[in-house]
Motif scaffolding. Structure first.
Motif, PDB file in Angstrom:
ATOM      1  N   MET A 169     -25.696 -10.968 -22.134  1.00  0.00           N
ATOM      2  CA  MET A 169     -25.864 -10.423 -20.780  1.00  0.00           C
ATOM      3  C   MET A 169     -26.284 -11.559 -19.867  1.00  0.00           C
ATOM      4  N   ALA A 170     -25.422 -11.910 -19.033  1.00  0.00           N
ATOM      5  CA  ALA A 170     -25.727 -13.016 -18.122  1.00  0.00           C
ATOM      6  C   ALA A 170     -26.582 -12.516 -16.975  1.00  0.00           C
ATOM      7  N   PHE A 223     -27.800 -12.611 -12.899  1.00  0.00           N
ATOM      8  CA  PHE A 223     -27.083 -12.613 -11.632  1.00  0.00           C
ATOM      9  C   PHE A 223     -26.971 -14.039 -11.125  1.00  0.00           C
ATOM     10  N   LYS A 224     -25.788 -14.417 -10.751  1.00  0.00           N
ATOM     11  CA  LYS A 224     -25.607 -15.776 -10.231  1.00  0.00           C
ATOM     12  C   LYS A 224     -25.787 -15.745  -8.724  1.00  0.00           C
ATOM     13  N   LYS A 275     -23.706 -19.240  -3.818  1.00  0.00           N
ATOM     14  CA  LYS A 275     -23.733 -20.693  -3.750  1.00  0.00           C
ATOM     15  C   LYS A 275     -23.686 -21.134  -2.291  1.00  0.00           C
ATOM     16  N   LYS A 324     -27.238  -8.262  -4.982  1.00  0.00           N
ATOM     17  CA  LYS A 324     -27.277  -7.789  -6.360  1.00  0.00           C
ATOM     18  C   LYS A 324     -27.271  -6.273  -6.408  1.00  0.00           C
ATOM     19  N   PHE A 329     -25.916  -4.508  -4.145  1.00  0.00           N
ATOM     20  CA  PHE A 329     -24.760  -4.112  -3.344  1.00  0.00           C
ATOM     21  C   PHE A 329     -25.149  -3.578  -1.970  1.00  0.00           C
ATOM     22  N   LYS A 359     -18.989 -15.422   3.367  1.00  0.00           N
ATOM     23  CA  LYS A 359     -17.891 -15.782   2.477  1.00  0.00           C
ATOM     24  C   LYS A 359     -17.967 -14.957   1.193  1.00  0.00           C
ATOM     25  N   GLU A 360     -19.180 -14.796   0.700  1.00  0.00           N
ATOM     26  CA  GLU A 360     -19.378 -14.018  -0.517  1.00  0.00           C
ATOM     27  C   GLU A 360     -18.959 -12.562  -0.284  1.00  0.00           C
ATOM     28  N   ASP A 401     -16.827 -11.553   1.886  1.00  0.00           N
ATOM     29  CA  ASP A 401     -15.380 -11.550   2.019  1.00  0.00           C
ATOM     30  C   ASP A 401     -14.733 -11.578   0.641  1.00  0.00           C
ATOM     31  N   ARG A 402     -15.319 -12.371  -0.248  1.00  0.00           N
ATOM     32  CA  ARG A 402     -14.784 -12.463  -1.593  1.00  0.00           C
ATOM     33  C   ARG A 402     -14.896 -11.119  -2.299  1.00  0.00           C
ATOM     34  N   ARG A 403     -15.985 -10.428  -2.024  1.00  0.00           N
ATOM     35  CA  ARG A 403     -16.156  -9.113  -2.649  1.00  0.00           C
ATOM     36  C   ARG A 403     -15.316  -8.052  -1.958  1.00  0.00           C
ATOM     37  N   GLY A 404     -14.661  -8.438  -0.858  1.00  0.00           N
ATOM     38  CA  GLY A 404     -13.828  -7.482  -0.144  1.00  0.00           C
ATOM     39  C   GLY A 404     -14.624  -6.479   0.659  1.00  0.00           C
TER      40      GLY A 404
END
Lengths: 834, 528
Positions: B1-2, B4-5, B8, B371, B373, B400-401, B403-406
């Motif tokens: 289980m990673a 949360f990143k 960036k 994290k 949402f 940007k993040e 946008d990446r998540r839509g």
């Protein structure tokens, strides 16, 4: 194949382990999963693969525990057989031939001697309709039994194994397909059907995806494509059935599973979150988030202590009672395509390709095991369908493995292409790659290829892109500023604004060849001068490759119009060319050999040749179906000594390739197979026997004897082991007696040397023992010399063989005993339990 | 289980020049002190003696300033015409100066009247200097001669008439009392030995020489003339070593830093360039308000004094180490994590059993919201951070993040007037920044799409929208201009680049190159 019996094309691991639901054994110590044509047995604590149950001749499509014997499992396959295995010893017990391809298998405790399998309705494989049939397994002593006693239970079922489930005590079976749930009661021999509205108008997708029945109560849980879970009750009649709906998942529910006591319901989907619903109190739920990839199957151990989830990235996670991930079994991740070519990490000799999204995986070919994942994108992955994510599309290592370059890109509809070029430096301390430089938008268009300069003086990377340019990146040392070394662009080149397709450095790094559509340009990286252009129209250049070693003056190129050409760079003229549709050209880094894969009417041929010789060294027709997209030469650890002429090209490195169906294949020679066979005999890991002092003393002797027999019968094995033992013995036998140290000293050394050679694993424990001894040394220091003196008389007459059988307690054995005294008492508790 | 990143935050390269030790060193000066002189400042010379006063020659006067005074300590005014080249003797007691009236005067630093007057030149004397034995004076004049004078007798010793044009610069050797070098407008540099009747070495600078400088080792000679600074190796018989062309107007003055590691050149183009003397690369650059005529560095680079054509003398003093520490101290006084943690410094003993606790990674507030949402809240937090710390990188990275998540559309929607005007403010501030444009243009388009229905309801938002429109229009015009310039440059480069034939084998060889198919392929090079 017959012509070259020496060389065989073999499957090389890396097959899917997430194809079907894994099975946890009753004692929770083993985990079984279908993996291609075999069943793999993993240890649930150490993640080690213990057995590979081979026997099926086609894809294994299901595994179930034998309800009447907890040490056996049934497996079914599309080859039309059901096989019964003993998984602790890895023995095939029985084969039942059904005769139809089987897609899934179910068993129930109530129905002893019967398995339920899903087979196609019609006899032919192409049929889209499937039926669930009960197969009575005949009792017979034969190894192979034909089971022809089939009775159909349900018609028109889904071939997906999660879409059917046995209910409470096997009284009924529930199967779902499309919008219909069908429950068949065995007692009444009657089935009820429940239909849902399609719900598309309301934005809902009501199709069933999976079914699970409560083990104690009459309740069926169904998962749906829109993320809803329905709990059906009172379904033993047509009219007054009820259902309640749970909704948490936003994507389809991939799998559902009740825990053995029925207290909890587990569900998983694309969100990669394991959700644990409390039965009867459905608003209470626990989550285990960020499991890495979409959950495809959930399995629960019979005692309910272990869960395990299969993921879409070819991974199995073992979870201890829904709180802690205890182990991860990771196979080779194979997505829809290998965007990065296959590469070999020069340091670890691991195969490197893109793995789970945004990662680069390092896969050990020798151990068929993933070493680690390198996070390239370093962004939180959002598990949602229809999102454009960053993908790793290119990866390249420099010759020493100090630098890794990666390219990631993300294409979003209606917006610009985002490309990042990242350069990673190898860090000795952490033994992994550390990000050094990120270049955002290194090119205006997609990067088609990149390669490092092999010359030892400069660290240079060349990237070529569809924007018509190639760029050279140099490691610039900013010693005068605070930052360390970083990469910057050194040169931008182009040729008539043509789009470059491929690039290649010569073996010494003095020349760079870039293929611009039909023209090959040769540049000098030292001055960035265009040295010459070569061209062989028609057809754009597809692949370029310089010869190595003695053939370094040759440049080979393949074009799209079925042409393989070889230029001599000294005269700048065409040496030879031949009409061949070469789909892939790969040079062996350790020899002059070059492998060319040709695609010919839906199958591939392989030619291995030297650029200087017109005759191929080796050729193999009809290697595999479909085009070979990726191949790589992996250098061997030890050079193979094969005298057979045809197999000589495999001496230094091994050729791996990926077929269209993403199977990793390789070539294996006879000598290699012999060696493997010899070593596999030694590698019998027997951890089923408890470690008792008796076992330690006796087991060791037995192993040594076994090995001795093996040595006698198999001269191959002799060569591989022995190195340490022989030196000590030689010393003992060939040194004049008067120069030798005291026999007491020699004796212990001699015995130890034998012990080490028998089990290399014990080497690691050695220092610990030494320490222990030094602590206890005071009390036993006086005792030791006395023992040794007794040995003194006998030691002169000892040969290496006699010692093995001698029952006398040697010093080493004594130490073993002491170790047991100190370390392991678990065997006692085991005894008490019995 | 990673775990949360976190989002960036890209590190953008710092715009402008790179911070090197040189920039740090040469920037470590206080704001310049400006003194208005009566005319163009033609010469500045530092006294070798301890307080390091300096003589400034401007118009008909020579002022001597103390190191920290803004008023002259002493003034010499006994010149009939423009004075030139006031120079201290190596003991700091005497000062010599030339004059447009061809008379050379020698002053006692403490006196007022000239001690000696040397007459003999027929035209203005622009160059004066003491020889290393302190008893002679070198002069160079517009009458093309250079002469040596004896101080005690005030007589002329020798005269050399080898130059064929005005002599405007010269220097004496500090190691040999007989050797001196002159530079003239006849483009030559000549090395003279007083014991020999003719010049011993001649070097051609090919521009009128404005300034010469000898290295402390006297192995290398630097000359400035025209736009060039040239370095000559005297030990190899005057062989040219380097030619530097970093100014775009005549270089007027040269200087050497205290340790001899850096060479300075001042020019009429109002710049002072600092060169590294090992590789002769420009490491730093000073800008001044007017064309520079003279430049001098105090010993140990304690101050940089520059004289300009408009008569302004600019003095920069080095910051003292205390002041520097003060600045550093201010930075260090930031709030620190000072919560008392019990047993923070506790070192486990040998028998202690260590219970490892999972390290809780700290997440920024917007990451915590991402994290869970909570996308709109995350965007709000990011905007907040921009308003507080002026760090648009974070806000852009969060956008940007999203946008990446839509989900950027959802995060931007549903805002009230105040919220929207904040958002627009941010866009107006950053949308034309080339580092952020790709993300912010998408966001702007989304905002316009979402809120086009409510345009006209709020005057604040409308005004901002108009501003945004103007901004974008201006940016487009600007980009168009830039592209035009780029096109012009391309044509220039294309015509100036030599067309080189690529050696391509003839058609007789089976290369397969279609004859004449490609013509003469010239490499298309582009500077990286």
């Amino acid at each position: 194949m017959v012509a070259h019996a020496e060389i065989r094309v073999v499957h090389c691991g890396g097959s899917k382990i997430n194809f079907r639901e894994p099975v946890i054994t009753n004692d929770s110590r083993f985990l079984l999963c279908a993996s291609g044509e075999s069943v793999k047995v993993y240890s649930s604590s150490s993640e080690e693969c213990i057995h590979d149950l081979q026997g099926h001749t086609d894809l294994v499509s299901g595994i179930v525990r034998n309800p009447s014997n907890h040490l056996q499992v049934y497996s079914c396959s599309t080859d039309g057989t059901v096989r019964l295995w003993d998984f602790t010893d890895g023995i095939l017990i029985k084969t039942f031939i059904i005769g139809y391809p089987i897609y899934s298998i179910y068993v129930s405790e109530k129905h002893g001697g019967v398995v339920f399998v899903v087979i196609p309705m019609a006899n032919d494989k192409s049929s889209e309709l499937f039926q669930l049939v009960a197969v009575h397994l005949p009792r017979s002593v034969d190894q192979e039994v034909e089971a022809r006693e089939l009775s159909a239970v349900l018609y028109d079922v889904s071939p997906y194994p999660g879409a059917a489930s046995f209910g409470r005590e096997g009284e009924y079976i529930a199967a779902a397909k499309g919008l219909q749930l069908e429950v068949f009661f065995f007692k009444k021999q009657k089935s009820y059907r429940f239909l849902l509205k399609s719900g598309i108008k309301k934005g809902a997708k009501n199709e069933f995806t999976c079914v699970s029945c409560h083990p104690k109560e009459d309740c069926i849980a169904t998962g749906h494509a829109d993320g809803k879970i329905r709990l059906w009750r009172n379904f033993n009649q047509k009219k007054e059935y009820t259902y309640s709906t749970l909704h948490w998942h936003h994507g389809a529910v991939n799998t559902l599973h009740f825990t053995p006591e029925g207290t909890n319901l587990l569900s998983g989907g694309i969100e990669s979150v394991l959700v644990q619903w409390c039965y009867t109190q459905e608003n209470q739920k626990d989550f285990l988030p960020r499991l890495g990839a979409a959950i495809t199957h959930i399995a629960v151990s019979p005692d309910g202590s272990l869960f395990c989830t299969s993921h879409s990235d070819n991974k199995i996670t073992i979870i201890q009672s829904c709180v802690k991930v205890s182990a991860i079994i990771q196979g080779l991740v194979k997505g829809e395509g290998v965007r990065t070519d296959l590469t070999i990490d020069p340091r670890s000799k691991a195969l490197v390709l893109n793995g789970k999204p945004g990662h680069l995986q390092f896969y050990s070919l020798h151990h068929d095991k993933q070493l680690y994942n390198l996070d390239i994108v370093q962004q939180e992955y959002i598990h949602e369908e229809g999102l454009d994510q960053f993908e790793v599309v290119k990866a390249a290592f420099d010759t020493r493995g100090d630098w890794l370059a990666t390219v990631e890109e993300r294409k979003q509809k209606g917006s610009e292409l985002e490309i990042n070029l990242k350069l990673w430096a190898y860090d000795e301390q952490t033994q992994s790659f550390v990000l050094n430089t990120t270049v955002t938008a290194p090119h205006e268009d997609r990067i088609t290829a990149m390669c490092f300069s092999p010359s030892p003086e400069t660290t240079m990377l060349v990237t070529i892109s569809f924007d018509g340019h190639f760029k050279a990146w140099l490691l610039a040392d900013h010693s005068d500023t605070k930052e360390g070394a970083s990469w910057s662009c050194d040169f931008v080149g182009g040729y008539h604004l043509l789009k470059p397709g491929c690039c290649c450095f010569s073996a010494d790094g003095s020349l760079l060849a870039v293929g611009f559509q039909e023209v090959v340009t040769v540049w000098s990286p030292a001055s960035w001068e265009l040295l010459t252009t070569l061209s062989q129209p028609p057809g754009a250049i597809r692949d370029l490759c310089f010869g190595r070693l003695s053939c370094s003056k040759y440049l080979l190129g393949t074009s799209t119009k079925n042409q393989l050409s070889c230029w001599n760079l000294l005269t700048c003229s065409l040496e030879w060319s031949t009409p061949m549709d070469v789909s892939l050209l790969q040079a062996d880094p350790l020899s002059e050999n070059i492998a060319a894969f040709c695609s010919q009417s839906d199958c591939s041929d392989l030619f291995v040749f030297k650029p200087s010789e017109p005759r191929p060294l080796y050729s193999q027709r009809a290697l595999c179906t479909g085009q070979v997209q990726h191949a790589v030469f992996a250098p061997r650890d030890q050079m193979l000594e094969s005298c057979e002429e045809r197999a000589q090209w495999l001496n230094r490195s091994q050729l791996y390739f990926l077929t269209q169906h993403m199977d990793l294949m390789t070539f294996s020679t006879k000598t290699e197979e012999d060696r493997l066979l010899a070593s596999s005999k030694q590698l019998v890991v027997d951890d089923s026997v408890a470690v008792t002092p008796f076992y330690l003393l006796l087991g060791k002797h037995r192993q040594q004897q076994q090995e001795k027999q093996e040595v006698l019968t198999n001269p191959m094995a002799e060569r591989t082991q022995l190195p340490q033992g022989s030196i000590a013995i030689k010393e003992l036998l060939y040194t004049p007696a008067h120069v030798l140290p005291s026999a007491s000293f020699l004796c212990s050394m001699f015995v130890r040397s034998l012990l080490i050679s028998s089990s290399s694993a014990s080497e690691e424990k050695e220092p610990v023992e030494e320490e222990m001894e030094s602590e206890e040394g005071d009390s036993e220091g006086e005792a030791d010399p006395r023992d040794a003196r007794q040995d003194l008389g006998g030691s002169a007459a000892w040969g290496p063989g006699e010692e093995l059988g001698a029952p006398a307690l040697t010093k080493a054995q004594e130490r073993e005993l002491r170790r047991v005294k100190n370390v392991d008492h678990s065997w006692l508790s085991n005894l008490l339990e019995c | 289980m990673a775990s949360f990143k976190p989002t960036k935050i890209p590190i953008y390269p710092k715009l402008g020049e790179k911070v090197t030790p040189d920039t740090l060193y040469w920037k470590n000066y206080k704001a310049p002190v400006q003194i208005k002189e009566f005319g163009a400042v033609t010469s500045i010379d530092f006294s070798p003696l301890a307080p390091h006063n300096y003589a400034v020659t401007a118009s008909t006067r020579i002022h001597i300033y103390g190191p920290f005074s803004q008023e002259p300590v002493k003034t010499f005014t006994r010149f009939k015409d423009t004075a030139y080249s006031g120079k201290f003797r190596s003991d700091g007691q005497l000062l010599v100066a030339g004059c447009e009236d061809s008379v050379v005067r020698l002053f006692d630093v403490s006196g007022k009247v000239a001690l000696r007057v040397f007459k003999g030149h027929t035209k203005g004397v622009h160059v004066t200097d003491f020889t290393s034995d302190c008893y002679h004076i070198l002069t160079g004049s517009d009458d093309y001669t250079c002469r040596l004078w004896d101080i005690p007798n005030s007589t002329e010793l020798t005269s050399y008439k080898e130059h064929t044009d005005y002599i405007r610069c010269g220097t004496t050797s500090k190691l040999n009392r007989d050797i001196f070098i002159t530079g003239s407008y006849d483009h030559t540099l000549r090395v003279f030995d007083a014991r020999v009747e003719k010049s011993v070495m001649t070097m051609d600078h090919s521009q009128p020489v404005e300034s010469v400088l000898l290295y402390p080792s006297e192995g290398l000679l630097v000359s400035a003339g025209g736009r060039y600074v040239k370095v000559w190796d005297l030990l190899k018989g005057g062989q040219p070593l380097v030619s530097l062309k970093n100014h775009h107007k005549t270089v007027t003055c040269l200087g050497l830093s205290g340790n001899g590691q850096r060479l300075l050149s001042a020019s009429l183009d109002r710049h002072v360039k600092v060169y590294n003397t090992t590789n002769y690369k420009v490491v730093h650059n000073f800008d001044y308000a007017a064309s520079i005529l003279s430049l001098a560095l105090a010993p140990d680079d304690e101050s940089v004094v520059v004289g300009m054509t408009n008569g302004v003398l600019s003095i920069k003093h080095r910051k003292s180490p205390e002041e520097k520490q003060e600045v550093a101290g201010k930075q260090r006084r930031r709030p620190v994590y000072r919560i008392f943690v019990k047993g923070r410094n506790y070192v486990p003993k040998k028998d202690d059993f260590l219970v490892s606790k999972p390290v809780k990674s700290h997440l920024a507030k917007y990451d915590k919201q991402l994290k869970r949402f909570n996308i709109s809240k995350a965007l709000d937090t990011a905007l907040e951070s921009w308003r507080k710390n002026r760090k648009p990188e974070i806000t852009v990275a969060v956008m940007k993040e999203l946008d990446r998540r839509g989900t950027l559309n959802n995060a931007l929607a549903g805002r009230d007037e105040q919220n929207l005007s904040q958002l627009l403010n941010f866009l107006i501030g950053n949308v034309v920044d080339p580092r952020f444009t790709p993300v912010l243009v998408t966001a702007t388009e989304m905002i316009l799409d979402i809120y086009k229905a409510v345009v006209g309801q709020s005057s604040v938002v409308d005004r901002q929208l108009v501003r945004l429109q103007e901004l974008v229009e201006r940016e487009i015009d600007y980009q168009q201009d830039l592209l035009e310039v780029l096109g012009m440059l391309d044509t220039l480069f294309a015509s100036s680049l030599p067309r080189k034939e690529v050696p391509c084998p003839g058609s007789s060889r089976p290369n397969g190159l279609a004859e004449g198919g490609l013509g003469a392929p010239g490499p298309q090079l582009q500077a990286a």
